[in-house]
Write a protein that holds these residues in place. Sequence first.
Motif, PDB file in Angstrom:
ATOM      1  N   PRO A 110     -30.841 -29.395  12.298  1.00 67.31           N
ATOM      2  CA  PRO A 110     -29.810 -28.497  12.850  1.00 67.31           C
ATOM      3  C   PRO A 110     -28.510 -28.499  12.049  1.00 67.31           C
ATOM      4  CG  PRO A 110     -30.739 -29.914  14.559  1.00 67.31           C
ATOM      5  CD  PRO A 110     -31.202 -30.467  13.250  1.00 67.31           C
ATOM      6  N   ARG A 111     -28.186 -29.650  11.475  1.00 66.55           N
ATOM      7  CA  ARG A 111     -26.920 -29.813  10.749  1.00 66.55           C
ATOM      8  C   ARG A 111     -25.720 -29.563  11.664  1.00 66.55           C
ATOM      9  NH1 ARG A 111     -28.062 -26.759   4.940  1.00 66.55           N
ATOM     10  NH2 ARG A 111     -29.985 -27.892   4.430  1.00 66.55           N
ATOM     11  N   TRP A 112     -25.938 -29.651  12.941  1.00 67.90           N
ATOM     12  CA  TRP A 112     -24.858 -29.449  13.922  1.00 67.90           C
ATOM     13  C   TRP A 112     -25.282 -30.096  15.225  1.00 67.90           C
ATOM     14  CZ3 TRP A 112     -24.623 -25.952  18.349  1.00 67.90           C
ATOM     15  CH2 TRP A 112     -23.345 -25.868  18.935  1.00 67.90           C
ATOM     16  N   ARG A 113     -24.527 -31.080  15.669  1.00 66.27           N
ATOM     17  CA  ARG A 113     -24.769 -31.766  16.944  1.00 66.27           C
ATOM     18  C   ARG A 113     -26.225 -32.219  17.076  1.00 66.27           C
ATOM     19  NH1 ARG A 113     -21.772 -28.503  21.742  1.00 66.27           N
ATOM     20  NH2 ARG A 113     -22.773 -30.216  22.881  1.00 66.27           N
ATOM     21  N   THR A 114     -26.718 -32.811  16.014  1.00 59.79           N
ATOM     22  CA  THR A 114     -28.132 -33.198  15.965  1.00 59.79           C
ATOM     23  C   THR A 114     -28.546 -34.061  17.151  1.00 59.79           C
ATOM     24  OG1 THR A 114     -28.150 -33.059  13.554  1.00 59.79           O
ATOM     25  CG2 THR A 114     -29.883 -34.373  14.578  1.00 59.79           C
ATOM     26  N   PRO A 126     -19.235 -19.904  13.263  1.00 56.99           N
ATOM     27  CA  PRO A 126     -19.833 -21.231  13.458  1.00 56.99           C
ATOM     28  C   PRO A 126     -20.502 -21.309  14.822  1.00 56.99           C
ATOM     29  CG  PRO A 126     -17.579 -21.417  12.620  1.00 56.99           C
ATOM     30  CD  PRO A 126     -17.780 -19.978  12.983  1.00 56.99           C
ATOM     31  N   SER A 127     -21.537 -22.099  14.918  1.00 59.52           N
ATOM     32  CA  SER A 127     -22.283 -22.214  16.170  1.00 59.52           C
ATOM     33  C   SER A 127     -21.379 -22.632  17.330  1.00 59.52           C
ATOM     34  CB  SER A 127     -23.423 -23.226  16.012  1.00 59.52           C
ATOM     35  OG  SER A 127     -24.388 -22.751  15.102  1.00 59.52           O
ATOM     36  N   ALA A 128     -20.389 -23.476  17.048  1.00 55.86           N
ATOM     37  CA  ALA A 128     -19.511 -23.981  18.103  1.00 55.86           C
ATOM     38  C   ALA A 128     -18.682 -22.882  18.756  1.00 55.86           C
ATOM     39  CB  ALA A 128     -18.588 -25.056  17.538  1.00 55.86           C
ATOM     40  N   LEU A 131     -29.239 -22.298  17.429  1.00 52.52           N
ATOM     41  CA  LEU A 131     -28.623 -23.599  17.731  1.00 52.52           C
ATOM     42  C   LEU A 131     -27.743 -23.587  18.979  1.00 52.52           C
ATOM     43  CD1 LEU A 131     -27.721 -24.800  14.108  1.00 52.52           C
ATOM     44  CD2 LEU A 131     -29.680 -25.477  15.514  1.00 52.52           C
ATOM     45  N   PRO A 132     -26.746 -22.700  19.071  1.00 55.99           N
ATOM     46  CA  PRO A 132     -25.906 -22.742  20.279  1.00 55.99           C
ATOM     47  C   PRO A 132     -26.691 -22.364  21.525  1.00 55.99           C
ATOM     48  CG  PRO A 132     -25.368 -20.817  18.952  1.00 55.99           C
ATOM     49  CD  PRO A 132     -26.288 -21.658  18.126  1.00 55.99           C
ATOM     50  N   ASP A 159     -27.675 -33.985  20.180  1.00 54.44           N
ATOM     51  CA  ASP A 159     -27.557 -33.380  21.510  1.00 54.44           C
ATOM     52  C   ASP A 159     -28.811 -32.665  21.994  1.00 54.44           C
ATOM     53  OD1 ASP A 159     -25.007 -34.328  21.691  1.00 54.44           O
ATOM     54  OD2 ASP A 159     -24.029 -32.455  21.150  1.00 54.44           O
ATOM     55  N   ARG A 194     -30.846 -21.328  12.446  1.00 51.50           N
ATOM     56  CA  ARG A 194     -29.409 -21.406  12.726  1.00 51.50           C
ATOM     57  C   ARG A 194     -29.008 -20.526  13.907  1.00 51.50           C
ATOM     58  NH1 ARG A 194     -25.475 -17.923  11.131  1.00 51.50           N
ATOM     59  NH2 ARG A 194     -23.320 -18.698  11.077  1.00 51.50           N
TER      60      ARG A 194
END
Length: 331
Positions: free
Chosen positions: A113-117, A55-57, A91-92, A119, A88
Amino acid sequence: MEVGSQKPLSIRVVSDGRIGMENQALGLAEALQRLSPSEITIRRVKWRKAFDKLPSALKASWMLDPAGDDPFPAAGEPWPDVWIATGRATLPLSLMAKRRSGGKTFVVQTQDPRWRTGDYDLVVAPRHDGIAGANVLSITGSPHRVTPARVAEGAAAFAYRLEALSRPRVAVLIGGKSRAHDLPEAHAAELADRIATAIGDVGGSLMLTFSRRTPEAAKAAITARLSGLPGLIWDGTGANPYFAFLHYADQVLVTEDSANMAAEAASTGKPVQVLPMVATKPADKFGRLHADLRERGAARAFDGSLASWAYEPLAETDRAAREVLRRMGRV
């Protein structure tokens, strides 16, 4: 302050190197460059195999594969004014760039992004992705590199083959197998027969190109049925005539599996007709894109005819670039 009185922008384009992905970020960077003097650098990144699926996180920059580029400035080098990334894999890295630059770099992410949009400084996403937010700009399709100047430039090398073709000249852009669509041989043959009839009825000519995803059986079936028409079927060797096709086309037919090709074709102001494929799973996003293009007057479903109409060419990449400059306080 006038844009022209400010120092040139430094823009970093970051992607995983896939052409379709990179062209989104690069297209937006080039649009910025047309509006404000800029220097563009490109970085193609990849993660070590062991960490790619994380996962990106959980990703850290030390997990990057040294076979790819280092996306960050070397010690002592300045951070870019603008960071534009897509996909993808980036992203990080985009959020690392925002943090490490101390907010000096304006970070833009294309696609959802589907992740922390919330930010990123700005997310430029296709309207058919259906996301919203204070930092989200929705556009029709995705950013791309198709411009009148680039299309005209690409046409020059093919003028001797295309300029004399009978009109209407019909550009046919064939995609292929994807997660939501397929192009089996029988369907490809039926589609080719309909295209042949439509072009034959108006005494036109054909300019056809396949994508890397076109199944070989479908390619063979389409080629066999359309090779008798005047025009050019690109076999994938030599220079790519894609821009030349868009330049010389009076009509554009594009298969429904490619959001990029449809949006790029709509930037020309030429009538765009969408060719049906075989659905392998629900494709709501594509349906929303085609509805968006219909609302803009750019596209219709292929009905077997080659009716013509006019509309204002889409210039969504330029609109996104203006929004970046506005948010940066440079206009």
